[in-house]
Design a protein around this motif. Structure first.
Motif, PDB file in Angstrom:
ATOM      1  N   SER A 165       0.770  -1.410  -0.117  1.00 46.91           N
ATOM      2  CA  SER A 165      -0.416  -0.281   0.518  1.00 46.91           C
ATOM      3  C   SER A 165       0.845   1.241  -0.384  1.00 46.91           C
ATOM      4  N   LEU A 166       1.671   1.240   0.555  1.00 47.21           N
ATOM      5  CA  LEU A 166       3.171   2.693   0.446  1.00 47.21           C
ATOM      6  C   LEU A 166       3.449   3.060  -1.398  1.00 47.21           C
ATOM      7  N   ILE A 167       3.297   1.180  -1.756  1.00 46.95           N
ATOM      8  CA  ILE A 167       3.189   2.297  -3.240  1.00 46.95           C
ATOM      9  C   ILE A 167       1.720   3.390  -4.310  1.00 46.95           C
ATOM     10  N   GLU A 168       1.121   2.219  -3.633  1.00 45.07           N
ATOM     11  CA  GLU A 168      -0.038   3.149  -3.717  1.00 45.07           C
ATOM     12  C   GLU A 168      -0.629   4.862  -3.232  1.00 45.07           C
ATOM     13  N   ALA A 169      -0.181   4.757  -1.600  1.00 37.79           N
ATOM     14  CA  ALA A 169      -0.018   5.949  -1.625  1.00 37.79           C
ATOM     15  C   ALA A 169       1.343   7.101  -2.026  1.00 37.79           C
ATOM     16  N   ARG A 180      11.159   1.759  -1.808  1.00 38.14           N
ATOM     17  CA  ARG A 180      12.168   1.314  -2.741  1.00 38.14           C
ATOM     18  C   ARG A 180      12.337  -0.883  -2.105  1.00 38.14           C
ATOM     19  N   ASP A 181      11.916  -0.779  -1.629  1.00 36.15           N
ATOM     20  CA  ASP A 181      11.922  -1.574  -1.054  1.00 36.15           C
ATOM     21  C   ASP A 181      10.536  -2.803  -1.133  1.00 36.15           C
ATOM     22  N   SER A 182       9.445  -1.887  -1.371  1.00 37.96           N
ATOM     23  CA  SER A 182       8.121  -2.361  -1.294  1.00 37.96           C
ATOM     24  C   SER A 182       8.003  -2.664  -3.172  1.00 37.96           C
ATOM     25  N   LEU A 183       8.705  -1.941  -3.730  1.00 31.23           N
ATOM     26  CA  LEU A 183       8.479  -1.802  -5.395  1.00 31.23           C
ATOM     27  C   LEU A 183       9.638  -2.724  -5.983  1.00 31.23           C
ATOM     28  N   GLY A 184      10.541  -3.009  -5.028  1.00 26.94           N
ATOM     29  CA  GLY A 184      11.758  -4.266  -5.310  1.00 26.94           C
ATOM     30  C   GLY A 184      11.000  -5.234  -5.262  1.00 26.94           C
ATOM     31  N   PHE A 185      10.235  -5.316  -4.316  1.00 21.47           N
ATOM     32  CA  PHE A 185       9.724  -6.981  -3.738  1.00 21.47           C
ATOM     33  C   PHE A 185       8.981  -7.689  -4.309  1.00 21.47           C
ATOM     34  N   LEU A 186       8.328  -6.751  -5.403  1.00 28.91           N
ATOM     35  CA  LEU A 186       7.596  -6.822  -6.022  1.00 28.91           C
ATOM     36  C   LEU A 186       7.846  -6.593  -7.689  1.00 28.91           C
ATOM     37  N   ASP A 187       8.890  -6.149  -7.944  1.00 24.43           N
ATOM     38  CA  ASP A 187       9.560  -6.311  -8.959  1.00 24.43           C
ATOM     39  C   ASP A 187       9.673  -7.637  -9.325  1.00 24.43           C
ATOM     40  N   GLN A 229      12.805  -6.278 -18.643  1.00 23.36           N
ATOM     41  CA  GLN A 229      11.633  -5.503 -17.711  1.00 23.36           C
ATOM     42  C   GLN A 229      11.879  -5.309 -16.337  1.00 23.36           C
ATOM     43  N   SER A 230      10.887  -3.871 -16.222  1.00 25.80           N
ATOM     44  CA  SER A 230      10.836  -3.563 -14.778  1.00 25.80           C
ATOM     45  C   SER A 230       9.598  -2.968 -14.413  1.00 25.80           C
ATOM     46  N   ILE A 231       8.917  -2.282 -12.900  1.00 21.98           N
ATOM     47  CA  ILE A 231       8.341  -2.204 -12.371  1.00 21.98           C
ATOM     48  C   ILE A 231       8.427  -0.942 -12.265  1.00 21.98           C
ATOM     49  N   ARG A 232       7.822   0.663 -12.546  1.00 17.84           N
ATOM     50  CA  ARG A 232       8.329   1.520 -12.829  1.00 17.84           C
ATOM     51  C   ARG A 232       6.972   2.335 -11.545  1.00 17.84           C
ATOM     52  N   ALA A 233       7.061   3.417 -10.611  1.00 13.56           N
ATOM     53  CA  ALA A 233       5.561   4.059 -10.120  1.00 13.56           C
ATOM     54  C   ALA A 233       5.674   5.212 -10.734  1.00 13.56           C
ATOM     55  N   THR A 234       5.172   5.120 -11.575  1.00 15.15           N
ATOM     56  CA  THR A 234       4.405   6.662 -12.483  1.00 15.15           C
ATOM     57  C   THR A 234       3.411   7.419 -11.986  1.00 15.15           C
ATOM     58  N   GLN A 235       2.891   9.331 -12.299  1.00 17.17           N
ATOM     59  CA  GLN A 235       2.126   9.503 -11.861  1.00 17.17           C
ATOM     60  C   GLN A 235       0.724   9.032 -12.323  1.00 17.17           C
ATOM     61  N   SER A 236       1.072   8.345 -13.668  1.00 17.73           N
ATOM     62  CA  SER A 236      -0.486   7.379 -14.479  1.00 17.73           C
ATOM     63  C   SER A 236      -0.454   6.471 -12.923  1.00 17.73           C
ATOM     64  N   GLY A 237      -0.382   5.598 -12.303  1.00 24.08           N
ATOM     65  CA  GLY A 237      -0.704   3.988 -11.842  1.00 24.08           C
ATOM     66  C   GLY A 237       1.243   3.489 -11.754  1.00 24.08           C
ATOM     67  N   LEU A 238       0.682   2.530 -11.352  1.00 23.91           N
ATOM     68  CA  LEU A 238       2.040   1.402 -11.349  1.00 23.91           C
ATOM     69  C   LEU A 238       2.065   0.444 -13.116  1.00 23.91           C
ATOM     70  N   MET A 239       3.581   1.211 -13.039  1.00 20.85           N
ATOM     71  CA  MET A 239       3.247   0.003 -14.372  1.00 20.85           C
ATOM     72  C   MET A 239       4.117  -0.639 -14.513  1.00 20.85           C
ATOM     73  N   LEU A 240       4.033  -1.751 -15.734  1.00 18.48           N
ATOM     74  CA  LEU A 240       5.222  -2.337 -16.005  1.00 18.48           C
ATOM     75  C   LEU A 240       6.233  -2.004 -17.357  1.00 18.48           C
TER      76      LEU A 240
END
Length: 289
Positions: A165-169, A180-187, A229-240
């Motif tokens: 939920s930190l990524i959503e926030a 970074r930790d949450s994003l890295g684990f999701l990646d 491939q990599s997951i990115r947190a953008t202003q439009s949402g979570l992107m692959l």
């Protein structure tokens, strides 16, 4: 000057003062900014737990004409609010990531995880969307290592919960620092399936069984096409983010065929005339399986 750039190159070991001799003030200022930026980057890498606030866009332009563009970004949702991080210990120790992945795959097929499909990073971390039924989970498997049957013991123990939920926030703007930790684990979780099917190298994947993606470069060397491939947190949402990539590989074949192509001799019989030092140089860093 050369001495100035040399000082910058080795600034990770010592903080050097820049000399203004032979440099105008603008260039000197740029070099100083580069050095400070480099040192801050090193400090960031030396403390992986530290998060960094990202400057947010102050607004959007209103002039001009709106256009549509296509990109290699694919929107992702949040199917769960957290991941459960587990530490994997395998005895005797195995360092080959492909063997480790095959063991986790074997454990999944034998239903040690029940109906769950955990993601594995190829080293010692396992991630699940729900808790494993047993903690710690202990079992034994038999696998083939270097053409020998070996029994290994596997212990999987819960380490911590990962709050997604930190990524959503962060995307919503209520959190200023990138988690970074949450994003890295999701990646890692998103890369698991590709790592099971393809050859993973860093954040890229290549396809050993698909000959159409292998281009001959000569000398026993091929160019393999793959994808990144990599997951990115953008202003439009979570992107692959998915992109094409390429790397060089040694063509599959025998040692003799590789040497013939590398040393450009007509036949294997001609290799006896090649100095051993030259053959050793060609073989340096090459692994045959």
């Amino acid at each position: 000057t050369q001495s100035t750039w040399g000082c910058l190159a080795y600034s990770q070991f010592v903080f050097c003062s820049l000399s203004s001799r032979g440099l105008n003030n603008d260039l000197l200022h740029i070099l100083q900014l580069i050095q400070v930026s480099h040192l801050l980057s090193l400090m960031e890498r030396s403390n992986p737990e530290r998060t960094q606030a990202v400057l947010r866009r102050p607004g959007f332009g209103s002039s001009g004409r709106r256009i549509q563009v296509q990109s290699n970004l694919y929107r992702l949702g949040f199917p769960c609010k957290q991941l459960f991080h587990y530490h994997v210990v395998i005895t005797p120790e195995i360092k080959n990531s492909s063997v480790l992945r095959s063991l986790i795959q074997m454990a999944q097929e034998q239903r040690f995880f029940g109906s769950l499909y955990p993601a594995f990073d190829g080293r010692s971390s396992l991630y699940c969307a729900v808790r494993l039924p047993v903690d710690p989970l202990e079992f034994k498997l038999t696998t083939s290592i270097n053409e020998r049957e070996r029994e290994v013991s596997i212990v999987i123990k819960h380490v911590r919960d990962v709050d997604l939920s930190l990524i959503e926030a962060y995307i919503a703007g209520s959190l200023d620092t990138l988690p970074r930790d949450s994003l890295g684990f999701l990646d890692i979780a998103m890369r698991h399936q590709s790592a099971q099917r393809y050859l993973p190298i860093a954040r890229s994947f290549f396809y050993p069984g698909e000959r159409s993606t292998h281009k001959d470069l000569g000398g026993g060397i091929q160019c393999w096409e793959g994808h990144f491939q990599s997951i990115r947190a953008t202003q439009s949402g979570l992107m692959l983010n998915i992109d094409t990539t390429a790397t060089t590989m040694i063509e599959a074949g025998s040692v003799l065929s590789y040497l013939v192509k590398q040393l450009k001799v007509p036949s294997p019989e001609q290799l006896s005339a090649i100095p051993p030092q030259k053959i050793a140089k060609v073989m340096r860093g090459v692994r045959f399986v």
